[in-house]
Design a protein around this motif. Structure first.
Motif, PDB file in Angstrom:
ATOM      1  N   LEU A  48       0.667  -1.131  -0.014  1.00 21.07           N
ATOM      2  CA  LEU A  48      -0.013   0.005  -0.094  1.00 21.07           C
ATOM      3  C   LEU A  48       0.955   1.465  -0.037  1.00 21.07           C
ATOM      4  O   LEU A  48       1.969   1.190   0.835  1.00 21.07           O
ATOM      5  CB  LEU A  48      -1.043   0.023   1.526  1.00 21.07           C
ATOM      6  CG  LEU A  48      -2.144  -1.408   1.874  1.00 21.07           C
ATOM      7  CD1 LEU A  48      -2.788  -0.879   2.336  1.00 21.07           C
ATOM      8  CD2 LEU A  48      -2.699  -1.511   0.004  1.00 21.07           C
ATOM      9  N   HIS A  49       1.187   2.370  -0.692  1.00 22.04           N
ATOM     10  CA  HIS A  49       1.285   3.131  -0.639  1.00 22.04           C
ATOM     11  C   HIS A  49       0.407   4.748   0.475  1.00 22.04           C
ATOM     12  O   HIS A  49      -0.786   4.979  -0.672  1.00 22.04           O
ATOM     13  CB  HIS A  49       1.299   3.941  -2.134  1.00 22.04           C
ATOM     14  CG  HIS A  49       2.556   5.063  -2.343  1.00 22.04           C
ATOM     15  ND1 HIS A  49       3.209   5.008  -1.683  1.00 22.04           N
ATOM     16  CD2 HIS A  49       2.260   6.206  -2.859  1.00 22.04           C
ATOM     17  CE1 HIS A  49       3.997   6.276  -1.576  1.00 22.04           C
ATOM     18  NE2 HIS A  49       3.062   6.977  -1.949  1.00 22.04           N
ATOM     19  N   ASP A  50       0.624   5.168   1.088  1.00 18.41           N
ATOM     20  CA  ASP A  50      -0.579   6.272   2.044  1.00 18.41           C
ATOM     21  C   ASP A  50       0.007   7.462   1.766  1.00 18.41           C
ATOM     22  O   ASP A  50      -0.188   8.738   2.061  1.00 18.41           O
ATOM     23  CB  ASP A  50      -0.016   6.537   3.509  1.00 18.41           C
ATOM     24  CG  ASP A  50       1.562   6.483   3.721  1.00 18.41           C
ATOM     25  OD1 ASP A  50       2.315   6.452   3.327  1.00 18.41           O
ATOM     26  OD2 ASP A  50       1.198   5.828   5.637  1.00 18.41           O
ATOM     27  N   GLY A  51       1.055   7.409   0.353  1.00 20.42           N
ATOM     28  CA  GLY A  51       1.473   9.261  -0.170  1.00 20.42           C
ATOM     29  C   GLY A  51       2.766   9.152   0.247  1.00 20.42           C
ATOM     30  O   GLY A  51       3.009  10.506  -0.533  1.00 20.42           O
ATOM     31  N   GLU A  52       3.250   8.658   0.998  1.00 23.69           N
ATOM     32  CA  GLU A  52       4.300   9.068   1.898  1.00 23.69           C
ATOM     33  C   GLU A  52       5.743   8.157   2.152  1.00 23.69           C
ATOM     34  O   GLU A  52       6.720   7.929   1.483  1.00 23.69           O
ATOM     35  CB  GLU A  52       4.098   9.299   3.261  1.00 23.69           C
ATOM     36  CG  GLU A  52       5.633  10.156   4.052  1.00 23.69           C
ATOM     37  CD  GLU A  52       4.865  10.777   5.487  1.00 23.69           C
ATOM     38  OE1 GLU A  52       5.232  10.189   6.553  1.00 23.69           O
ATOM     39  OE2 GLU A  52       4.360  11.663   5.755  1.00 23.69           O
ATOM     40  N   GLN A  53       5.034   6.653   2.175  1.00 27.21           N
ATOM     41  CA  GLN A  53       5.625   5.862   2.089  1.00 27.21           C
ATOM     42  C   GLN A  53       5.243   4.401   1.794  1.00 27.21           C
ATOM     43  O   GLN A  53       3.712   4.192   1.506  1.00 27.21           O
ATOM     44  CB  GLN A  53       6.108   5.526   3.924  1.00 27.21           C
ATOM     45  CG  GLN A  53       5.192   5.137   4.603  1.00 27.21           C
ATOM     46  CD  GLN A  53       5.651   5.062   6.475  1.00 27.21           C
ATOM     47  OE1 GLN A  53       6.580   4.958   6.048  1.00 27.21           O
ATOM     48  NE2 GLN A  53       5.204   4.969   6.877  1.00 27.21           N
ATOM     49  N   TYR A  54       5.798   3.142   1.326  1.00 23.30           N
ATOM     50  CA  TYR A  54       5.127   1.741   1.138  1.00 23.30           C
ATOM     51  C   TYR A  54       4.824   0.947   2.591  1.00 23.30           C
ATOM     52  O   TYR A  54       5.904   1.191   3.390  1.00 23.30           O
ATOM     53  CB  TYR A  54       6.246   1.219   0.398  1.00 23.30           C
ATOM     54  CG  TYR A  54       5.403   2.073  -1.194  1.00 23.30           C
ATOM     55  CD1 TYR A  54       4.938   1.610  -1.866  1.00 23.30           C
ATOM     56  CD2 TYR A  54       6.762   2.902  -2.030  1.00 23.30           C
ATOM     57  CE1 TYR A  54       4.756   1.986  -3.642  1.00 23.30           C
ATOM     58  CE2 TYR A  54       7.146   2.995  -2.962  1.00 23.30           C
ATOM     59  CZ  TYR A  54       5.528   2.970  -3.605  1.00 23.30           C
ATOM     60  OH  TYR A  54       5.339   3.371  -5.232  1.00 23.30           O
TER      61      TYR A  54
END
Length: 76
Positions: free
Chosen positions: A31-37
């Motif tokens: 998952l990519h939360d916009g900041e990190q995987y």
């Protein structure tokens, strides 16, 4: 449980770059939360089970006694 790329690399004992390569090749679900995987570590459970199974198989094979050759005769 979700792990970052760095935590996953430590969990699998591989370089961080390798995990990033797996993510780019889409060989690891993440998952990519916009900041990190974020990577779910439960997807590696089957891998570890297979590694353990093969380790036991190889150890059993190596512990198997070598049969005597039937063509060798004990003559003096």
């Amino acid at each position: 449980m979700y792990l970052t790329v760095e935590e996953t690399a430590k969990y699998l004992d591989v370089p961080r770059e390798y995990i990033e390569h797996l993510i780019k090749e889409k060989k690891v679900r993440c998952l990519h939360d916009g900041e990190q995987y974020l990577i779910n570590n439960s997807q590696f459970d089957i891998y570890f089970e297979q590694v353990e199974k093969y380790r036991v198989m190889i150890q059993d094979y190596l512990n198997e006694p070598i049969p005597q050759d039937r063509d060798i005769k004990d003559e003096d």
